[in-house]
Design an enzyme around this catalytic site. Structure first.
Site, short mmCIF file in Angstrom:
data_model
loop_
_atom_site.label_atom_id
_atom_site.label_comp_id
_atom_site.label_asym_id
_atom_site.label_seq_id
_atom_site.Cartn_x
_atom_site.Cartn_y
_atom_site.Cartn_z
N ASP A 92 0.87 -1.17 0.00
CA ASP A 92 0.00 0.00 0.00
C ASP A 92 0.91 1.22 0.00
O ASP A 92 2.03 1.18 0.51
CB ASP A 92 -0.93 0.00 1.21
CG ASP A 92 -1.91 1.16 1.15
OD1 ASP A 92 -2.23 1.58 0.02
OD2 ASP A 92 -2.32 1.66 2.20
N ASP A 271 -7.94 -7.34 1.27
CA ASP A 271 -6.97 -7.39 2.37
C ASP A 271 -7.67 -6.77 3.56
O ASP A 271 -8.58 -5.96 3.40
CB ASP A 271 -5.71 -6.57 2.05
CG ASP A 271 -5.96 -5.10 2.25
OD1 ASP A 271 -6.56 -4.48 1.36
OD2 ASP A 271 -5.57 -4.55 3.31
#
Length: 376
Positions: A92, A271
């Site tokens: 990320d 996720d």
RNA sequence: GGGAAGGUUCCAGAGUGGUUAAAUGGGGCAGACUGUAAAUCUGUUGGCGACGCCUUCGUUGGUUCGAAUCCAACCCUUCCCA
């Protein structure tokens, strides 16, 4: 990276596919355990592979940049060598920290200025340097730098934030195209849809994001506190616009039921910290429902943690024993709960894939959602 | 045998005449957690026919309008000296 679709369920939009990366293949739909600082908390790589059967894990740009730092990661040969995972990873961008660490950062058109949560030092994250940082970290899939908008969020803020995320995306793509991977394996950039809970913004954002023709597309800014029906409605809307031939990644979601519902809509990747964080806090997810392991009712229950579970801890240890470990604050409790929960999440998406291929996904999902939301 | 300190709600431990069903911590119980500042956080923890009442601060008795708090006796604990 290459994405192929193996099957679409006959009764809904759920798809079964395969993502090929230089670190191996990923069968979708997939759940990706979160390993923010390069480690899935309380879980060994060997357990991720052998017990949990994870195929890809996450890392975080903001956290890895601050600690251990890019020099260390580069010297080690990239994150997958550094943490010995050697399988697919996704990082990320730090966009979530723009939200979660909102109290010590400032946003400008240029980027986000963070005050380190570790030592208070100042760090500027720009779309350009976030791309460079993710080159150094070396994940197979890297994310565009965005602002994850909070909830509630008024329309004007959401609109301006979305425009900012779009302008940052333009710069991310440019920098990404100007640079090369460092470690010999290829990297793919995913852009992120924003727009808060506003359908016109979400629609606009999806169209803009999709126009780049990148290898996958992500939906961000959801599951930040909005009503669950909103999350479903907006996810469904985004799925209807985002290209069918690219993987769709719903960031930060979610509960087992959330995942089952969003697979139905055509999401391929998920996720969430829930299986690990909630696991460490005593919450177990099973195919029969949710267990609060600290509850007194398990005190004398010597039955397995999860008789239907797929990991070795599920039948090796009893509920009474695991409860004892939680009450006694033993480290082993966190390890067992994390392994169990992640193994359950991975089992769940694997079952989903099976039913998509068999063509009865929705029927199976409807039955399964009832079970997994049950409180034991 | 002599001297000293002390006995408080499950535990430790504040409180030293009314604002005290009694601080705080622990333990217990319950809840929260969604791209991880989280092995974290929140609530609750005498009883009841509950915006009120009853019982409770070693025991018994007393002073006072009012006592966990003051007085007396007793019981018990710990420490020091013989």
């Amino acid at each position: 990276m290459e994405f192929t679709i193996d099957a679409i369920s006959k009764d809904c939009n759920a798809r079964a596919g395969k993502i090929k990366t230089d670190h191996g293949d990923i069968l979708t739909p997939i759940f990706m355990p979160v390993g923010t600082v390069g480690s899935v908390k309380a879980v060994h790589c060997s357990e991720l592979k052998e017990e949990i059967k994870a195929e890809i894990i996450l890392g975080n740009t903001y956290h890895l940049y601050l600690r251990p730092g890019l020099d260390i990661i580069q010297a080690s040969g990239g994150i997958q060598k550094f943490n010995s995972w050697n399988m697919p990873m996704l990082t990320d961008s730090g966009g979530y920290q723009v939200y979660s660490l909102g109290h010590n950062r400032k946003i400008t058109d240029e980027g986000a200025i963070f005050r380190s949560h570790i030592d208070g030092s100042k760090h500027i994250f720009t779309p350009e340097n976030v791309m460079d940082t993710q080159r150094v970290i070396g994940a197979d899939i890297i994310m565009a730098f965005d602002e994850c908008t909070p909830y509630p969020c008024d329309y004007d803020y959401a609109k301006n934030s979305m425009k900012l995320t779009h302008s940052w995306l333009e710069r991310c793509v440019r920098r990404f195209n100007e640079t090369e991977p460092i470690y010999g394996h290829s990297q793919s950039l995913f852009p992120i849809v924003q727009g808060s809970v506003y359908k016109d913004l979400r629609r606009e954002s999806c169209e803009r994001i999709a126009s780049y023709g990148l290898e996958g597309n992500a939906i961000g800014g959801l599951s930040v506190g909005e009503p669950i029906e909103d999350m479903y409605e907006l996810t469904d809307l985004c799925c209807s616009i985002l290209p069918k031939d690219k993987p769709r990644y719903l960031m930060g979601v979610g509960t087992p039921a959330n995942i089952l519902e969003c697979i139905d809509m055509g999401i391929d990747m998920f996720d969430c910290v829930m299986p690990t964080r909630n696991g460490r806090n005593g919450m177990l997810f099973t195919s029969e429902g949710i267990i609060n392991m600290r509850n007194e009712k398990w005190k004398n229950d010597f039955s397995p943690i999860d008789a239907n579970g797929t990991s070795s801890v599920d039948i090796l240890y009893s509920k009474a024993y695991l409860r004892h470990l939680f009450v006694a604050k033993e480290i082993l409790a966190l390890q067992i709960a994390s392994i169990h929960n992640l193994a359950f999440y991975l089992w769940l998406v694997k079952e989903a894939r099976k039913h998509i291929i068999e063509g009865d996904y929705r029927a199976w999902k409807t039955m399964m959602v009832k079970k997994v939301t049950n409180r034991l």
